[in-house]
Scaffold this active site. Structure first.
Site, short mmCIF file in Angstrom:
data_model
loop_
_atom_site.label_atom_id
_atom_site.label_comp_id
_atom_site.label_asym_id
_atom_site.label_seq_id
_atom_site.Cartn_x
_atom_site.Cartn_y
_atom_site.Cartn_z
N LYS A 1 -35.66 19.34 -17.64
CA LYS A 1 -36.31 18.05 -17.41
C LYS A 1 -36.48 17.77 -15.91
O LYS A 1 -37.55 17.37 -15.48
CB LYS A 1 -35.49 16.91 -18.04
CG LYS A 1 -35.31 17.02 -19.55
CD LYS A 1 -34.63 15.79 -20.14
CE LYS A 1 -33.19 15.57 -19.69
NZ LYS A 1 -32.24 16.65 -20.09
N ARG B 1 -22.19 21.04 -10.08
CA ARG B 1 -21.89 19.77 -10.77
C ARG B 1 -20.62 19.90 -11.57
O ARG B 1 -20.45 20.87 -12.31
CB ARG B 1 -23.06 19.42 -11.72
CG ARG B 1 -24.12 18.60 -11.08
CD ARG B 1 -25.31 18.43 -11.98
NE ARG B 1 -25.02 17.78 -13.26
CZ ARG B 1 -25.96 17.38 -14.10
NH1 ARG B 1 -27.25 17.54 -13.79
NH2 ARG B 1 -25.65 16.81 -15.25
N ARG C 1 -31.29 7.59 -23.80
CA ARG C 1 -30.45 8.61 -24.43
C ARG C 1 -29.82 8.11 -25.72
O ARG C 1 -29.08 8.87 -26.36
CB ARG C 1 -29.34 9.01 -23.46
CG ARG C 1 -29.56 10.36 -22.77
CD ARG C 1 -28.40 10.55 -21.83
NE ARG C 1 -28.16 11.90 -21.43
CZ ARG C 1 -28.54 12.42 -20.26
NH1 ARG C 1 -29.24 11.71 -19.41
NH2 ARG C 1 -28.21 13.66 -19.96
N ARG D 1 -21.29 17.46 -24.19
CA ARG D 1 -22.63 16.94 -23.85
C ARG D 1 -23.64 17.36 -24.90
O ARG D 1 -24.53 16.59 -25.26
CB ARG D 1 -23.03 17.42 -22.45
CG ARG D 1 -22.23 16.72 -21.37
CD ARG D 1 -22.28 17.44 -20.04
NE ARG D 1 -23.59 17.42 -19.45
CZ ARG D 1 -23.99 18.31 -18.55
NH1 ARG D 1 -23.19 19.29 -18.15
NH2 ARG D 1 -25.20 18.22 -18.03
N ARG E 1 -26.44 27.05 -13.97
CA ARG E 1 -26.66 25.95 -13.02
C ARG E 1 -25.34 25.59 -12.31
O ARG E 1 -25.35 25.20 -11.14
CB ARG E 1 -27.22 24.73 -13.75
CG ARG E 1 -27.57 23.57 -12.83
CD ARG E 1 -28.32 22.47 -13.54
NE ARG E 1 -27.48 21.74 -14.48
CZ ARG E 1 -27.93 20.80 -15.32
NH1 ARG E 1 -29.20 20.52 -15.35
NH2 ARG E 1 -27.11 20.16 -16.13
#
Ligand code: AMP
Length: 188
Positions: A14, A134, A89, A146, A128
Site C-alpha cells: 500500500k 520497524r 481498518r 497483525r 521489510r
C-alpha cells in the site's frame, strides 16, 4: 474533491503504491501508520499510548485514528484529493469516515484493495524488517497477530464497500509496476 482508500493486509504494498499514485496524480497521501509512528518518534502522550499497542500487533482505538484523519482533512482544504492508506481498518472507522465525508460534502470514490496471500504477507514483512527496522515487523508472533487482526477486523470492509459498489480488487503478488498499472485506471 476525491477520496480514495488503499486497502490490504500489511506488506501488500500500500505504501509503495501510494507514493507512485501521489507522484502521478497529486493526491494527499495520509497513512495512519506513518502518523502514529510520527507521534511515537516525537514521544507525545498519544505516541506513548500507541507504541505499546502497535508493537504487539493490535489496532489502536478507532477514535484516535478517526481524529487524526479529520484533522488532516480540515487542515488541507485545497488539495485535489485524499489517498487514505491503512485507514479505515474497522467497520466502525469506515462508518465514521462516511459520516465525516458527508459533512465535507464528499464520499469515498473508490476502494482499491490490494490482495496478498498470508504466506506472502509473512515473507514480505520479514524482508521489510531487515530494511526499515520497524519494531512491529520484527517478531513472527507480532506479524501473525497483525495478519489475524486484518482477517478479523479489516476484511469485513470488503463486503461493506462491495455493497456500496465502489470496491476494486488488485492482485498484489506482482511487480510494483504491474500493480501500479492495474491501479491507475481506477483513479480519476
Ligand atoms: P501500518 O503502517 O498501516 O502497517 O500501521 C502500523 C500499525 O499502526 C498497525 O499495525 C496498527 O497498530 C496501527 N494503525 C495504523 N492504522 C490504523 C488504523 N486505521 N486503525 C487502528 N490502528 C492503526
Amino acid at each position: 474533491m476525491n477520496y480514495y482508500i488503499l486497502l490490504g493486509p500489511p506488506g501488500a504494498g500500500k505504501g509503495t503504491q501510494a507514493k507512485l499514485i501521489v507522484e502521478k496524480c497529486g493526491y494527499l497521501h495520509i497513512s495512519t501508520g506513518d502518523l502514529l509512528r510520527g507521534e511515537i518518534a516525537r514521544n507525545t502522550e498519544l505516541g506513548k499510548q500507541a507504541a505499546e499497542i502497535i508493537n504487539r500487533g493490535d489496532l489502536v482505538p478507532d477514535a484516535i485514528v478517526e481524529g487524526m484523519i479529520k484533522n488532516k482533512i480540515v487542515e488541507n482544504p485545497n488539495v485535489k484529493g485524499f489517498l487514505f492508506d491503512g485507514f479505515p481498518r474497522t467497520i466502525a472507522q469506515a462508518e465514521s469516515l462516511d459520516v465525516m465525508l458527508e459533512e465535507f460534502g464528499g464520499k469515498v470514490d473508490s476502494v482499491l484493495s490490494i490482495t496478498l496471500d498470508d504466506s506472502l504477507v509473512f515473507e514480505r514483512i520479514q524482508h521489510r524488517a531487515q530494511i526499515e527496522g520497524r519494531k512491529d515487523d520484527a517478531e513472527p508472533a507480532t506479524i501473525q497477530r497483525r495478519i489475524a487482526n486484518y482477517h478479523d477486523k479489516t476484511e469485513p470492509l470488503i463486503s461493506y464497500y462491495k455493497e456500496k459498489g465502489n470496491y476494486h480488487e488488485i492482485e498484489g503478488n506482482d511487480t510494483i509496476e504491474a500493480v501500479f498499472n492495474n491501479l491507475l485506471p481506477l483513479l480519476n
